[in-house]
Scaffold this motif. Structure first.
Motif, PDB file in Angstrom:
ATOM      1  N   UNK A   1     -14.917   8.615  23.600  1.00 49.84           N
ATOM      2  CA  UNK A   1     -13.738   7.842  22.812  1.00 49.84           C
ATOM      3  C   UNK A   1     -13.051   9.066  21.810  1.00 49.84           C
ATOM      4  N   UNK A   2     -11.660   8.556  21.664  1.00 47.82           N
ATOM      5  CA  UNK A   2     -10.886   9.542  21.164  1.00 47.82           C
ATOM      6  C   UNK A   2     -10.359   8.748  19.854  1.00 47.82           C
ATOM      7  N   UNK A   3     -10.596   9.707  18.736  1.00 46.59           N
ATOM      8  CA  UNK A   3      -9.707   8.923  17.744  1.00 46.59           C
ATOM      9  C   UNK A   3      -8.292   9.513  17.876  1.00 46.59           C
ATOM     10  N   UNK A   4      -7.396   8.559  17.954  1.00 49.47           N
ATOM     11  CA  UNK A   4      -6.012   9.106  18.100  1.00 49.47           C
ATOM     12  C   UNK A   4      -5.518   9.489  16.718  1.00 49.47           C
ATOM     13  N   UNK A   5      -5.832   8.918  15.754  1.00 54.59           N
ATOM     14  CA  UNK A   5      -5.110   9.247  14.457  1.00 54.59           C
ATOM     15  C   UNK A   5      -5.848   8.382  13.243  1.00 54.59           C
ATOM     16  N   UNK A   6      -6.126   8.930  12.093  1.00 46.28           N
ATOM     17  CA  UNK A   6      -6.390   8.122  10.988  1.00 46.28           C
ATOM     18  C   UNK A   6      -5.382   8.448   9.908  1.00 46.28           C
ATOM     19  N   UNK A   7      -5.176   7.248   9.130  1.00 47.22           N
ATOM     20  CA  UNK A   7      -4.043   7.090   8.101  1.00 47.22           C
ATOM     21  C   UNK A   7      -4.865   6.550   6.844  1.00 47.22           C
ATOM     22  N   UNK A   8      -4.610   7.133   5.686  1.00 47.32           N
ATOM     23  CA  UNK A   8      -5.280   6.578   4.609  1.00 47.32           C
ATOM     24  C   UNK A   8      -4.063   6.045   3.475  1.00 47.32           C
ATOM     25  N   UNK A   9      -4.599   4.973   2.963  1.00 49.79           N
ATOM     26  CA  UNK A   9      -3.573   4.243   2.214  1.00 49.79           C
ATOM     27  C   UNK A   9      -4.345   4.021   0.980  1.00 49.79           C
ATOM     28  N   UNK A  10      -3.505   3.876  -0.182  1.00 53.11           N
ATOM     29  CA  UNK A  10      -4.168   3.514  -1.612  1.00 53.11           C
ATOM     30  C   UNK A  10      -3.576   1.852  -1.802  1.00 53.11           C
ATOM     31  N   UNK A  11      -4.291   1.065  -2.092  1.00 51.95           N
ATOM     32  CA  UNK A  11      -3.730  -0.390  -2.344  1.00 51.95           C
ATOM     33  C   UNK A  11      -3.999  -0.718  -3.797  1.00 51.95           C
ATOM     34  N   UNK A  12      -2.841  -0.950  -4.469  1.00 48.04           N
ATOM     35  CA  UNK A  12      -3.156  -1.077  -5.839  1.00 48.04           C
ATOM     36  C   UNK A  12      -4.287  -0.193  -6.627  1.00 48.04           C
TER      37      UNK A  12
ATOM     38  N   UNK B   1       0.986  -1.099   0.235  1.00 49.03           N
ATOM     39  CA  UNK B   1       0.028   0.092   0.067  1.00 49.03           C
ATOM     40  C   UNK B   1       0.843   1.294  -0.057  1.00 49.03           C
ATOM     41  N   UNK B   2       0.386   2.306  -0.386  1.00 43.85           N
ATOM     42  CA  UNK B   2       0.902   3.713  -0.408  1.00 43.85           C
ATOM     43  C   UNK B   2       0.120   4.524   0.518  1.00 43.85           C
ATOM     44  N   UNK B   3       0.894   4.910   1.325  1.00 43.65           N
ATOM     45  CA  UNK B   3       0.453   5.945   2.438  1.00 43.65           C
ATOM     46  C   UNK B   3      -0.146   7.292   1.727  1.00 43.65           C
TER      47      UNK B   3
ATOM     48  N   UNK C   1      -7.576  -0.314  -6.393  1.00 40.89           N
ATOM     49  CA  UNK C   1      -8.884  -0.646  -5.603  1.00 40.89           C
ATOM     50  C   UNK C   1      -9.239   0.457  -4.731  1.00 40.89           C
ATOM     51  N   UNK C   2      -9.989   0.397  -3.909  1.00 40.29           N
ATOM     52  CA  UNK C   2     -10.585   1.427  -2.896  1.00 40.29           C
ATOM     53  C   UNK C   2      -9.481   1.770  -1.783  1.00 40.29           C
ATOM     54  N   UNK C   3      -9.647   3.171  -1.678  1.00 37.70           N
ATOM     55  CA  UNK C   3      -8.492   3.600  -0.412  1.00 37.70           C
ATOM     56  C   UNK C   3      -8.934   2.717   0.945  1.00 37.70           C
ATOM     57  N   UNK C   4      -8.037   2.721   1.920  1.00 30.13           N
ATOM     58  CA  UNK C   4      -8.298   2.038   3.151  1.00 30.13           C
ATOM     59  C   UNK C   4      -8.147   3.116   4.222  1.00 30.13           C
ATOM     60  N   UNK C   5      -9.019   3.174   5.079  1.00 28.03           N
ATOM     61  CA  UNK C   5      -9.192   4.319   6.126  1.00 28.03           C
ATOM     62  C   UNK C   5      -8.892   3.531   7.434  1.00 28.03           C
ATOM     63  N   UNK C   6      -7.651   3.775   7.898  1.00 26.06           N
ATOM     64  CA  UNK C   6      -7.437   2.985   9.145  1.00 26.06           C
ATOM     65  C   UNK C   6      -7.388   3.899  10.582  1.00 26.06           C
ATOM     66  N   UNK C   7      -8.157   3.546  11.393  1.00 27.53           N
ATOM     67  CA  UNK C   7      -8.074   4.348  12.475  1.00 27.53           C
ATOM     68  C   UNK C   7      -7.445   3.508  13.751  1.00 27.53           C
ATOM     69  N   UNK C   8      -7.048   4.549  14.718  1.00 22.94           N
ATOM     70  CA  UNK C   8      -6.651   4.069  15.888  1.00 22.94           C
ATOM     71  C   UNK C   8      -7.406   4.751  17.099  1.00 22.94           C
ATOM     72  N   UNK C   9      -8.050   4.117  17.757  1.00 21.46           N
ATOM     73  CA  UNK C   9      -9.110   4.661  18.868  1.00 21.46           C
ATOM     74  C   UNK C   9      -8.501   4.569  20.147  1.00 21.46           C
TER      75      UNK C   9
ATOM     76  N   UNK D   1     -11.167  -8.667   4.088  1.00 20.55           N
ATOM     77  CA  UNK D   1     -10.798  -7.738   3.012  1.00 20.55           C
ATOM     78  C   UNK D   1     -10.093  -8.697   1.987  1.00 20.55           C
ATOM     79  N   UNK D   2     -10.872  -8.807   0.813  1.00 22.34           N
ATOM     80  CA  UNK D   2     -10.247  -9.600  -0.076  1.00 22.34           C
ATOM     81  C   UNK D   2      -9.170  -8.750  -1.282  1.00 22.34           C
ATOM     82  N   UNK D   3      -8.453  -9.260  -1.611  1.00 24.85           N
ATOM     83  CA  UNK D   3      -7.216  -8.607  -2.383  1.00 24.85           C
ATOM     84  C   UNK D   3      -7.009  -9.419  -3.728  1.00 24.85           C
ATOM     85  N   UNK D   4      -7.297  -8.859  -4.890  1.00 20.67           N
ATOM     86  CA  UNK D   4      -7.094  -9.635  -6.033  1.00 20.67           C
ATOM     87  C   UNK D   4      -5.788  -9.574  -6.243  1.00 20.67           C
ATOM     88  N   UNK D   5      -5.296 -10.635  -6.658  1.00 18.39           N
ATOM     89  CA  UNK D   5      -3.697 -10.905  -7.120  1.00 18.39           C
ATOM     90  C   UNK D   5      -3.775 -11.602  -8.671  1.00 18.39           C
ATOM     91  N   UNK D   6      -2.858 -11.377  -9.634  1.00 16.95           N
ATOM     92  CA  UNK D   6      -2.592 -11.925 -10.612  1.00 16.95           C
ATOM     93  C   UNK D   6      -2.116 -13.362 -10.494  1.00 16.95           C
TER      94      UNK D   6
END
Length: 175
Positions: free
Chosen positions: A59-70, A33-35, A72-80, A100-105
């Motif tokens: 509740x507190x969201x500590x941080x959210x990071x977004x990633x692009x995977x190939x 993935x790419x941040x 497909x859709x972006x990933x929004x990753x939380x730490x609470x 989470x299903x990932x297509x591979x060749x």
């Protein structure tokens, strides 16, 4: 037409991890993935967290990071910091269970890559039958226990051969 007007598809998939740095190492170094960007902490002194997100109001969201995977859709990753504690991660059979299903060749090359990174592989590749004939799949786990799946069907699936509407597929990029 039924459904949500103007629906185009999935924009992103969000999930929560116990340690964002560990998740980033796995997502970037192992999966490739790419941040994309990071959002800082979010907390509220009113009921915003409950109304907007369905969590305990303190509740507190500590941080959210977004990633692009190939491509497909972006990933929004939380730490609470969950004010009411953490529940165990659901299994696939539990309500709210997921993977989470990932297509591979190349399924075999992907599995060897995961093994080289000491990723927990769950069983052996399974060849699908019936409408999904032509597909192979295999589950694996992220370091925090979340289930992922590798999926490959380089020549398409059986149901696609007679489908009136063929969705884009690597074996048929012209569609």
């Amino acid at each position: 037409m039924p459904g949500i007007p103007g629906l185009r598809g999935t924009d992103h998939i969000g999930f929560t991890v116990p340690d964002l740095d560990e998740a980033e190492r796995f997502l970037v170094d192992v999966l490739g993935a790419v941040h994309v960007y990071t959002l800082g902490a979010k907390r509220s002194d009113d009921d915003w967290m409950t109304v907007q997100l369905g969590v305990h109001p303190r509740t507190v969201i500590r941080e959210i990071r977004f990633y692009r995977l190939g491509n497909g859709s972006n990933l929004e990753v939380f730490q609470y910091d969950a004010a009411d504690g953490q529940a165990p991660q659901p299994r696939n059979s539990d309500i709210g269970g997921h993977h989470l299903a990932l297509y591979v060749d190349d399924m075999d090359a992907a599995i060897e890559h995961l093994r080289a990174h000491d990723v927990e592989i769950m069983g052996e590749p399974v060849a699908s039958a019936g409408a999904s004939a032509g597909q192979r799949w295999l589950y694996f786990r992220a370091p925090w226990g979340m289930q992922f799946e590798l999926v490959s069907f380089p020549d398409g699936k059986a149901y696609e051969k007679d489908a009136d509407v063929l969705l884009w597929h690597p074996a048929h990029p012209e569609k």
